[in-house]
Design a protein around this motif. Structure first.
Motif, short mmCIF file in Angstrom:
data_model
loop_
_atom_site.label_atom_id
_atom_site.label_comp_id
_atom_site.label_asym_id
_atom_site.label_seq_id
_atom_site.Cartn_x
_atom_site.Cartn_y
_atom_site.Cartn_z
N PHE A 227 0.84 -1.19 0.00
CA PHE A 227 0.00 0.00 0.00
C PHE A 227 0.88 1.24 0.00
O PHE A 227 1.96 1.26 0.59
N ARG A 228 0.38 2.29 -0.65
CA ARG A 228 1.08 3.58 -0.67
C ARG A 228 0.26 4.59 0.11
O ARG A 228 -0.88 4.87 -0.25
N HIS A 229 0.82 5.12 1.19
CA HIS A 229 0.14 6.12 1.99
C HIS A 229 0.88 7.45 1.86
O HIS A 229 2.11 7.48 1.90
N PRO A 230 0.16 8.57 1.70
CA PRO A 230 0.83 9.84 1.44
C PRO A 230 1.63 10.38 2.62
O PRO A 230 2.44 11.29 2.44
N VAL A 231 1.43 9.84 3.81
CA VAL A 231 2.14 10.35 4.99
C VAL A 231 3.17 9.34 5.50
O VAL A 231 4.33 9.68 5.71
N VAL A 232 2.77 8.09 5.71
CA VAL A 232 3.68 7.11 6.31
C VAL A 232 4.48 6.34 5.27
O VAL A 232 5.41 5.62 5.62
N GLY A 233 4.14 6.46 4.00
CA GLY A 233 4.90 5.81 2.95
C GLY A 233 4.35 4.43 2.59
O GLY A 233 3.19 4.12 2.84
N GLU A 234 5.22 3.62 2.00
CA GLU A 234 4.79 2.30 1.51
C GLU A 234 4.77 1.28 2.65
O GLU A 234 5.68 1.23 3.46
N LEU A 235 3.70 0.46 2.66
CA LEU A 235 3.57 -0.59 3.66
C LEU A 235 3.29 -1.91 2.96
O LEU A 235 2.38 -2.00 2.14
N GLU A 236 4.07 -2.93 3.29
CA GLU A 236 3.78 -4.28 2.82
C GLU A 236 3.07 -5.03 3.95
O GLU A 236 3.65 -5.29 5.00
N LEU A 237 1.79 -5.36 3.71
CA LEU A 237 0.95 -5.92 4.76
C LEU A 237 0.41 -7.29 4.38
O LEU A 237 0.08 -7.53 3.21
#
Length: 280
Positions: A227-237
């Motif tokens: 996922f790409r979040h505009p504040v916390v960055g990329e997350l692999e979940l």
């Protein structure tokens, strides 16, 4: 509409719930049992004044959408949901393959997931309920019209939904949606909702039409997504999928492995919360 009976039913359903039952903090000592009126209003996405008037037998006739929101907020069973509709002078939903009413058991689990994103989704992609972490990660569905709460529709028609994921993952994710939708349509050929969604997307999206013609079939199961979040960055979940007994609703829980960058970013997302930073 039976205003006195509706008011009494709402009060009784509200007072039997504890804050912990719906994922709320207990807070200061309460003078009366159950939830406060403003808490029910918050859970249902309505004004506290509107809900108060319903409990005082002087409110306007609720819309079907509002009744559905109240049923979820008060954790009503299917029979209680139908009773709520009848008291309001409405026929309960009688859709083939399920009404979209989230089962209290799934909501109970969802309410207890405070530190990880989770949401309840129908088997053909309608987001039926989500916790605050899911809203922070994926966008708050309560702010969207019903048609735009479907993840399959948004994947093929809304660029902002695709922007949640790295571009190189779009093709794979889209194929997974199509393959799952084909399995649902075959399992419930008499349900008009997935059939209508297929017809709509075949007409609107050349990509969907191309993938549909490939006739790939796969039921949605546990997976790993980026996922790409505009504040916390990329997350692999990791995405764990828990099925209801009838398999028409799925509780999807998004977790990060301890020690990874995604784990720390998910903790940051919990702090960031819903301060107008959610995508979508």
């Amino acid at each position: 509409m039976n205003r006195p009976e509706l008011a009494d039913f709402l009060r009784r359903c509200r007072t039997r719930l504890a804050p912990a039952d719906v994922g709320l903090a207990e807070g200061v000592r309460r003078r009366t049992p159950g939830l406060r009126r403003e808490e029910v209003a918050q859970l249902a996405g309505m004004s506290a004044d509107y809900y108060t008037r319903l409990e005082q037998s002087r409110g306007p006739r609720p819309s079907r959408q509002m009744l559905t929101a109240l049923a979820r907020a008060l954790r009503l069973t299917a029979d209680e949901r139908d009773h709520l509709f009848h008291l309001s002078g409405e026929e309960p939903p009688r859709e083939a393959g399920g009404s979209g009413h989230v089962r209290p058991g799934l909501l109970l689990v969802l309410d207890r997931l405070h530190d990880t994103p989770a949401q309840v989704v129908s088997d053909f992609g309608d987001v039926l309920a989500q916790n605050a972490m899911a809203a922070a990660l994926l966008g708050d569905v309560s702010a969207r019209p019903p048609a735009l709460r479907n993840v399959v529709r948004r994947m093929f028609t809304d660029p902002s939904a695709r922007a949640l994921f790295p571009e190189e993952d779009h093709e794979t994710l889209a194929r997974h949606h199509v393959a799952n939708l084909r399995a649902v349509l075959a399992a419930r050929p008499d349900d008009p909702r997935p059939a209508a969604l297929v017809a709509e997307l075949r007409a609107q999206s050349p990509q969907f039409a191309r993938m549909w013609d490939d006739h790939e079939v796969a039921v949605r199961r546990s997976d790993t997504k980026r996922f790409r979040h505009p504040v916390v960055g990329e997350l692999e979940l990791d995405c764990e999928v828990l099925l209801s007994p009838e398999h028409d609703q799925r509780l999807i829980v998004y977790t990060a492995r301890p020690g990874t960058a995604a784990y720390e970013r998910l903790r940051l997302l919990k702090v960031v919360g819903l301060q107008d930073l959610a995508v979508g």
